[in-house]
Design an enzyme around this catalytic site. Structure first.
Site, PDB file in Angstrom:
ATOM      1  N   HIS A  19       0.855  -1.189   0.000  1.00  0.00           N
ATOM      2  CA  HIS A  19       0.000   0.000   0.000  1.00  0.00           C
ATOM      3  C   HIS A  19       0.891   1.239   0.000  1.00  0.00           C
ATOM      4  CE1 HIS A  19       0.840   0.504   4.253  1.00  0.00           C
ATOM      5  NE2 HIS A  19       0.268  -0.660   4.552  1.00  0.00           N
ATOM      6  N   HIS A  22       3.942   1.497   2.453  1.00  0.00           N
ATOM      7  CA  HIS A  22       5.187   0.817   2.044  1.00  0.00           C
ATOM      8  C   HIS A  22       5.849   1.591   0.914  1.00  0.00           C
ATOM      9  CE1 HIS A  22       2.352  -2.662   3.117  1.00  0.00           C
ATOM     10  NE2 HIS A  22       3.180  -2.560   4.140  1.00  0.00           N
ATOM     11  N   CYS A 129       1.410  -9.684  20.947  1.00  0.00           N
ATOM     12  CA  CYS A 129       0.487  -9.249  19.893  1.00  0.00           C
ATOM     13  C   CYS A 129       0.981  -9.830  18.572  1.00  0.00           C
ATOM     14  CB  CYS A 129       0.416  -7.727  19.803  1.00  0.00           C
ATOM     15  SG  CYS A 129      -0.510  -7.203  18.335  1.00  0.00           S
ATOM     16  N   CYS A 132       1.618  -7.167  15.762  1.00  0.00           N
ATOM     17  CA  CYS A 132       2.911  -6.457  15.863  1.00  0.00           C
ATOM     18  C   CYS A 132       4.076  -7.430  15.835  1.00  0.00           C
ATOM     19  CB  CYS A 132       3.033  -5.693  17.172  1.00  0.00           C
ATOM     20  SG  CYS A 132       1.919  -4.339  17.405  1.00  0.00           S
ATOM     21  N   CYS A 146      -4.023  -4.499  22.354  1.00  0.00           N
ATOM     22  CA  CYS A 146      -2.896  -3.787  21.745  1.00  0.00           C
ATOM     23  C   CYS A 146      -3.450  -2.509  21.107  1.00  0.00           C
ATOM     24  CB  CYS A 146      -2.246  -4.663  20.674  1.00  0.00           C
ATOM     25  SG  CYS A 146      -1.166  -3.738  19.571  1.00  0.00           S
ATOM     26  N   HIS A 149      -3.573  -2.887  17.325  1.00  0.00           N
ATOM     27  CA  HIS A 149      -4.428  -3.955  16.779  1.00  0.00           C
ATOM     28  C   HIS A 149      -5.578  -4.248  17.739  1.00  0.00           C
ATOM     29  CE1 HIS A 149      -0.467  -4.511  14.799  1.00  0.00           C
ATOM     30  NE2 HIS A 149      -1.228  -4.711  13.750  1.00  0.00           N
ATOM     31  N   LYS A 295      -6.566   7.374  10.371  1.00  0.00           N
ATOM     32  CA  LYS A 295      -5.586   6.297  10.259  1.00  0.00           C
ATOM     33  C   LYS A 295      -5.949   5.461   9.022  1.00  0.00           C
ATOM     34  CE  LYS A 295      -3.717   2.568  12.978  1.00  0.00           C
ATOM     35  NZ  LYS A 295      -4.132   1.241  13.014  1.00  0.00           N
ATOM     36  N   LYS A 298      -7.770  -1.125   6.834  1.00  0.00           N
ATOM     37  CA  LYS A 298      -8.690  -1.933   6.030  1.00  0.00           C
ATOM     38  C   LYS A 298     -10.121  -1.735   6.512  1.00  0.00           C
ATOM     39  CE  LYS A 298      -5.731  -5.662   4.604  1.00  0.00           C
ATOM     40  NZ  LYS A 298      -5.170  -6.893   5.090  1.00  0.00           N
TER      41      LYS A 298
HETATM   42  N1  MSP Z   1       8.437  -6.637   8.689  1.00  0.00           N
HETATM   43  C1  MSP Z   1       8.609  -5.512   9.527  1.00  0.00           C
HETATM   44  C2  MSP Z   1       9.919  -4.798   9.226  1.00  0.00           C
HETATM   45  C3  MSP Z   1      11.148  -5.639   9.385  1.00  0.00           C
HETATM   46  S1  MSP Z   1      12.577  -4.778   8.944  1.00  0.00           S
HETATM   47  C4  MSP Z   1      13.842  -5.722   9.454  1.00  0.00           C
HETATM   48  C5  MSP Z   1       7.463  -4.523   9.319  1.00  0.00           C
HETATM   49  N2  MSP Z   1       6.804  -4.626   8.149  1.00  0.00           N
HETATM   50  S2  MSP Z   1       5.547  -3.710   7.730  1.00  0.00           S
HETATM   51  O1  MSP Z   1       5.068  -4.312   6.510  1.00  0.00           O
HETATM   52  O2  MSP Z   1       4.623  -3.553   8.783  1.00  0.00           O
HETATM   53  O3  MSP Z   1       6.149  -2.317   7.332  1.00  0.00           O
HETATM   54  C6  MSP Z   1       6.276  -1.240   8.261  1.00  0.00           C
HETATM   55  C7  MSP Z   1       6.783  -0.036   7.498  1.00  0.00           C
HETATM   56  O4  MSP Z   1       5.853   0.323   6.432  1.00  0.00           O
HETATM   57  C8  MSP Z   1       6.915   1.264   8.283  1.00  0.00           C
HETATM   58  O5  MSP Z   1       8.078   1.332   9.071  1.00  0.00           O
HETATM   59  C9  MSP Z   1       6.943   2.252   7.142  1.00  0.00           C
HETATM   60  O6  MSP Z   1       8.183   2.172   6.492  1.00  0.00           O
HETATM   61  C10 MSP Z   1       5.860   1.727   6.223  1.00  0.00           C
HETATM   62  N3  MSP Z   1       4.529   2.275   6.538  1.00  0.00           N
HETATM   63  C11 MSP Z   1       3.388   1.551   6.708  1.00  0.00           C
HETATM   64  N4  MSP Z   1       2.335   2.400   6.922  1.00  0.00           N
HETATM   65  C12 MSP Z   1       2.749   3.684   6.898  1.00  0.00           C
HETATM   66  C13 MSP Z   1       2.122   4.945   7.115  1.00  0.00           C
HETATM   67  N5  MSP Z   1       0.802   5.080   7.327  1.00  0.00           N
HETATM   68  N6  MSP Z   1       2.905   6.056   7.109  1.00  0.00           N
HETATM   69  C14 MSP Z   1       4.265   5.968   6.882  1.00  0.00           C
HETATM   70  N7  MSP Z   1       4.878   4.785   6.686  1.00  0.00           N
HETATM   71  C15 MSP Z   1       4.150   3.621   6.659  1.00  0.00           C
HETATM   72  O7  MSP Z   1       7.252  -3.679  10.170  1.00  0.00           O
END
Ligand code: MSP
Length: 472
Positions: A19, A22, A129, A132, A146, A149, A295, A298
């Protein structure tokens, strides 16, 4: 700037499809990687991203879809690769934690930490959790849930686990931060982390007895390595199993959002200190954005996909809108209504219009002077400083000032009224500005910048279809 540059993004969980959250981090990394490639050459830059594929959360998502975790990961991981391709994001490597080479090296590093006496066996009891993939303390819980979540019940776990001596290691972590061996940015985040470490850190469990979807603990095959520990190792394992990448260790920049800064700035550093490895140079945590003040989730149905943005604003339109929306590092808000407004103002009317009208008055004129515009001779200190401090919005504002200047040059000289030598002279004057703008745009809008450079390289200039058609 260092002679080589190694930049990473978080590796994303495959329980979700890509999304805009990422995309935001990965795009920022791509802009920095492209900037570094301009400055240091391609071979001296290593940009790594990938997917995090183990753990209870992924196993549960797979089960819901009636798939094995590996089948499910094989289906979702390519979705990330496709999304980056779509956005013109060009990592040098895409790592998957189910890669056997990653597994082997992750086990070796953990074994080393164990052999050095930093890991011991104990009993874990507490809340976990799955969303997380982390243990929560009583004080983390809000009404027993959490906070991130609230629809997923935390699980109470009591099991034998292996623990990392984080309490002891955190003192070394603090020392290294205070000595400036690595930097946590922005400053505000540095202060938060230092305060939290000083408040006291407990040892953490680094293995799971009840999660079979993971990498076995090398000295005790009844346990798997805690998914976060093994995921962090990816930054190191990739440099070891990809040919020619050893020289890139340690990373120059780990990018992520603030949600996972603790893992990157404390736990990861503690693991590296325990393993006797050099520490990364900079950890930069950007903010979290909301969508129209809410926020992104989904359940609210407001999740934006990269495809949706590209279909409306194009690849470079999307790249521009995401990085100019608010200052990198702060929290922000994204809104499609504002995106459309800014697309029309800055891209259709601003950059697009300047290019279209300059090409129109130039067509038929033959350029005489040889112009020597290179990235090095146009990227001034102000632009470089902004990019090297990850102030994308400021770097873009700097380029847009130049666009306004060139636009004014056209307005003031009314070239459509000029003829012969006067027209030619004007064209020779305005085109270097256009080339400079395009060169500075290269890391941000690669396709557009290349198109403009091609269109204005001479000796003759031809009008092309609009770069950014207006959106009604
Ligand atoms: N798998 C772990 C990371 C392991 S790294 C060794 C993880 N994955 S995640 O899919 O949840 O990705 C989290 C990351 O996605 C955040 O740190 C950020 O880079 C990005 N973001 C997800 N949602 C976001 C927002 N709403 N705003 C900004 N960044 C966002 O955590």
């Amino acid at each position: 700037m260092a002679k080589k540059f190694y930049i990473t993004t978080p590796i994303y969980y495959v329980n979700d499809v890509p999304h805009v959250g990422h995309a935001y981090t990965t795009l920022a990394a791509d802009v920095i990687a492209r900037y570094c490639r301009q400055k240091l050459s391609k071979e001296n830059v290593f940009f790594l991203t990938g997917t995090d594929e183990h753990g209870a959360n992924v196993a549960q998502a797979a089960a819901k879809h009636g798939k094995t975790p590996k089948e499910y990961a094989d289906e979702v991981s390519p979705r990330f690769q496709e999304a980056w391709k779509l956005l013109d994001i060009e990592p040098d490597y895409f790592i998957r934690t189910t890669d056997p080479r990653h597994k082997k090296i992750a086990q070796e590093v953990l074994q080393k930490i164990y052999d050095k006496g930093y890991i011991y066996s104990g009993d874990y009891e507490g809340w976990y959790c799955i969303g997380c993939e982390k243990f929560l303390t009583e004080s983390d819980l809000i009404d027993g849930k959490c906070p991130l979540h609230p629809t997923r019940e935390p699980v109470y776990q009591k099991e034998k686990n292996y623990f990392l001596k984080l309490k002891e290691l955190s003192q070394q972590v603090l020392k290294r931060i205070e000595q400036g061996e690595y930097h946590i940015l922005p400053e505000k985040r540095h202060n938060e982390i230092v305060t939290r470490v000083k408040q006291g850190v407990e040892d953490i469990s680094i293995s799971r007895a009840g999660v079979s979807w993971g990498i076995p603990v090398p000295w005790d095959k009844t346990q798997t390595i805690y998914v976060w520990v093994e995921a962090l190792f990816n930054y190191y394992t990739a440099t070891q199993f990809i040919e020619g990448k050893q020289k890139f260790w340690p990373p120059n920049l780990h990018l992520m959002a603030k949600d996972i800064l603790w893992f990157h700035s404390v736990i990861w550093q503690a693991l590296l200190i325990a393993a006797g490895l050099e520490l990364p140079k900079t950890i930069f945590a950007h903010g979290f954005f909301t969508i129209d003040g809410q926020k992104m989730s989904k359940s609210l149905g407001n999740v934006i996909s990269p495809e949706q943005l590209v279909n409306t604003y194009g690849v470079d339109g999307t790249r521009y809108l995401l990085l100019s929306a608010y200052q990198f590092g702060s929290d922000g808000d994204l809104s499609l209504a504002k995106f459309t407004e800014r697309y029309n103002a800055d891209l259709a009317n601003g950059l697009g219009n300047l290019i279209a009208r300059t090409a129109k008055v130039s067509s038929g004129v033959t350029l005489s002077k040889h112009l020597n515009i290179t990235f090095e001779n146009v990227s001034t200190d102000e632009y470089k400083k902004a990019l090297e401090q990850y102030r994308f919005q400021d770097a873009l504002a700097f380029i847009w000032e130049k666009i306004k200047f060139a636009d004014k040059l056209v307005d003031d000289n009314e070239p459509w009224k000029l003829k012969g030598k006067d027209l030619e002279e004007f064209i020779q004057r305005v085109i270097p500005h256009i080339q400079e703008i395009a060169t500075l745009l290269l890391p941000f809008l690669p396709q557009t910048a290349e198109k403009i450079l091609e269109q204005f390289k001479g000796p003759t200039i031809v009008s092309q279809p609009a770069l950014f058609p207006r959106i009604q």
